[in-house]
Enzyme design. Structure first.
Site, PDB file in Angstrom:
ATOM      1  N   ASN A 111      45.996  33.276  43.197  1.00  0.00           N
ATOM      2  CA  ASN A 111      46.860  33.740  41.740  1.00  0.00           C
ATOM      3  C   ASN A 111      48.136  32.787  41.081  1.00  0.00           C
ATOM      4  O   ASN A 111      48.634  31.523  41.822  1.00  0.00           O
ATOM      5  CB  ASN A 111      47.557  34.973  42.664  1.00  0.00           C
ATOM      6  CG  ASN A 111      46.435  35.978  43.116  1.00  0.00           C
ATOM      7  OD1 ASN A 111      45.541  35.739  42.936  1.00  0.00           O
ATOM      8  ND2 ASN A 111      47.467  36.760  44.282  1.00  0.00           N
ATOM      9  N   HIS A 130      44.887  27.625  41.765  1.00  0.00           N
ATOM     10  CA  HIS A 130      43.945  27.840  40.984  1.00  0.00           C
ATOM     11  C   HIS A 130      44.991  27.653  39.748  1.00  0.00           C
ATOM     12  O   HIS A 130      45.084  27.296  38.349  1.00  0.00           O
ATOM     13  CB  HIS A 130      43.694  29.254  40.539  1.00  0.00           C
ATOM     14  CG  HIS A 130      42.436  29.424  41.622  1.00  0.00           C
ATOM     15  ND1 HIS A 130      41.613  30.612  41.827  1.00  0.00           N
ATOM     16  CD2 HIS A 130      41.416  28.602  42.288  1.00  0.00           C
ATOM     17  CE1 HIS A 130      40.830  30.132  42.212  1.00  0.00           C
ATOM     18  NE2 HIS A 130      39.867  29.480  42.487  1.00  0.00           N
ATOM     19  N   CYS A 172      51.392  18.510  22.674  1.00  0.00           N
ATOM     20  CA  CYS A 172      52.116  17.763  24.113  1.00  0.00           C
ATOM     21  C   CYS A 172      52.830  16.237  23.697  1.00  0.00           C
ATOM     22  O   CYS A 172      53.182  16.007  22.031  1.00  0.00           O
ATOM     23  CB  CYS A 172      50.526  16.587  24.473  1.00  0.00           C
ATOM     24  SG  CYS A 172      50.870  15.387  25.358  1.00  0.00           S
ATOM     25  N   CYS A 175      50.990  12.754  23.401  1.00  0.00           N
ATOM     26  CA  CYS A 175      50.181  11.620  22.124  1.00  0.00           C
ATOM     27  C   CYS A 175      50.362  12.710  20.454  1.00  0.00           C
ATOM     28  O   CYS A 175      49.948  13.255  19.799  1.00  0.00           O
ATOM     29  CB  CYS A 175      48.828  12.354  22.631  1.00  0.00           C
ATOM     30  SG  CYS A 175      48.460  14.039  23.269  1.00  0.00           S
ATOM     31  N   GLY A 214      43.802  40.356  50.507  1.00  0.00           N
ATOM     32  CA  GLY A 214      43.014  40.890  49.525  1.00  0.00           C
ATOM     33  C   GLY A 214      42.533  39.554  47.749  1.00  0.00           C
ATOM     34  O   GLY A 214      42.391  39.885  46.617  1.00  0.00           O
ATOM     35  N   THR A 215      41.237  39.155  48.516  1.00  0.00           N
ATOM     36  CA  THR A 215      40.403  38.133  47.707  1.00  0.00           C
ATOM     37  C   THR A 215      38.591  38.759  48.282  1.00  0.00           C
ATOM     38  O   THR A 215      38.826  38.563  49.637  1.00  0.00           O
ATOM     39  CB  THR A 215      40.582  36.219  48.172  1.00  0.00           C
ATOM     40  OG1 THR A 215      39.624  35.503  47.761  1.00  0.00           O
ATOM     41  CG2 THR A 215      40.901  36.200  49.553  1.00  0.00           C
ATOM     42  N   ASN A 240      41.219  43.450  53.339  1.00  0.00           N
ATOM     43  CA  ASN A 240      41.082  43.607  52.315  1.00  0.00           C
ATOM     44  C   ASN A 240      40.716  45.378  51.753  1.00  0.00           C
ATOM     45  O   ASN A 240      40.650  46.456  53.275  1.00  0.00           O
ATOM     46  CB  ASN A 240      40.067  43.228  51.727  1.00  0.00           C
ATOM     47  CG  ASN A 240      39.720  41.239  51.244  1.00  0.00           C
ATOM     48  OD1 ASN A 240      40.250  41.452  50.478  1.00  0.00           O
ATOM     49  ND2 ASN A 240      40.034  40.625  52.238  1.00  0.00           N
TER      50      ASN A 240
END
Length: 278
Positions: A111, A130, A172, A175, A214-215, A240
């Site tokens: 998550n 992630h 950024c 740059c 929960g996945t 689950n």
């Protein structure tokens, strides 16, 4: 349920006696109870004008390079939708479990909403495989730096227009290229620097009981984590509301367990049984 919890308690006791980790792998299901839309459902489809973009299409670096405004509009919309959400009973139970197991706890999460941190889990024990919606980085990767999400963006009520001031804040500082959300896109690979791939595998190798919460296991690394843990002898508990890619792993041996229900109902019970052990 009571008999199953007693068996889980025994397995956790054995893991702690061997100084193994109690590890929780969480996905969208735990945050759905707080009101976070699931990414792969119909509520995860982004509508821009008359066109519907599916996540597998627009949540890619290729699409971002070609259509940065569409991606950033979705990111800001989603960030605003996270703004007032609160951790639920499942999140709070995991925060309490970390306190109970200061040396034997790991939390690996898919998550990006940071509700685990908001609930009280510490960054040192949470592996965000992630990424998260609180940080950004240069889309051209001009440096290794990761920056906090610009304070003035993603906090006001959602506005579909990207105004000049917002674009300036998304440059950024090194740059001048456009920043990107610090989340894993569909056409990118896991790594240690940004997504804690090696740390997650190391945790799996040292886990005595792995709770999958929960996945569905639809992405690569979560499935590899579970496979690695079970290969090394970890017990696996599948929490689950329905069968998933983890179900066969959870039922393939006597020590693998399945609990059907919401994480908000089940995780407080897991916390209580662990509390009785320490």
């Amino acid at each position: 349920m009571e008999k199953t919890l007693e068996k889980i308690k025994l397995l956790c006791a054995q893991a702690l006696a061997q100084d193994k980790l109690i590890t929780f792998l969480t996905g969208a299901g735990i945050s759905a109870e707080s009101g976070v839309p699931t990414y792969r459902g119909t509520d995860g489809i982004w509508v821009e004008g008359s066109r519907n973009y599916k996540p597998e299409e627009f949540a890619t670096l290729r699409f971002f390079k070609e259509n940065p405004a569409e991606v950033w509009k979705f990111v800001l919309y989603r960030k605003v939708s996270f703004r007032d959400l609160q951790p639920n009973a499942g999140h709070l139970a995991l925060a309490s479990t970390e306190v109970l197991l200061p040396n034997n706890f790991r939390l690996i999460t898919q998550n990006i909403d940071r509700l685990h941190i908001k609930a009280g889990n510490t960054q040192a024990k949470v592996l965000e495989i992630h990424g998260n919606m609180e940080t950004v980085r240069c889309s051209e990767e001009c440096s290794m730096d990761v920056y906090p999400f610009p304070l003035d963006i993603g906090t006001a009520p959602y506005d579909a227009k990207m105004i000049t001031q917002q674009w300036e804040q998304l440059k950024c500082p090194d740059c001048g290229s456009l920043m990107r959300p610090n989340v894993l896109m569909f056409d990118e690979y896991y790594n240690e620097r940004l997504y804690k791939q090696e740390s997650a595998i190391e945790a799996a190798l040292n886990t005595g009981v792995l709770f999958v919460v929960g996945t569905s296991g639809a992405t690569n690394l979560p499935h590899h984590i579970a496979s690695t843990a079970t290969y090394r002898g970890s017990s696996l508990v599948d929490i689950n509301i329905a069968d998933s890619a983890f179900t066969d792993m959870a039922t393939s041996e006597p020590d693998k367990l399945v609990l059907r229900g919401t994480s908000g109902d089940i995780l407080p019970q897991i916390k209580q049984l662990i509390q009785a052990l320490v």
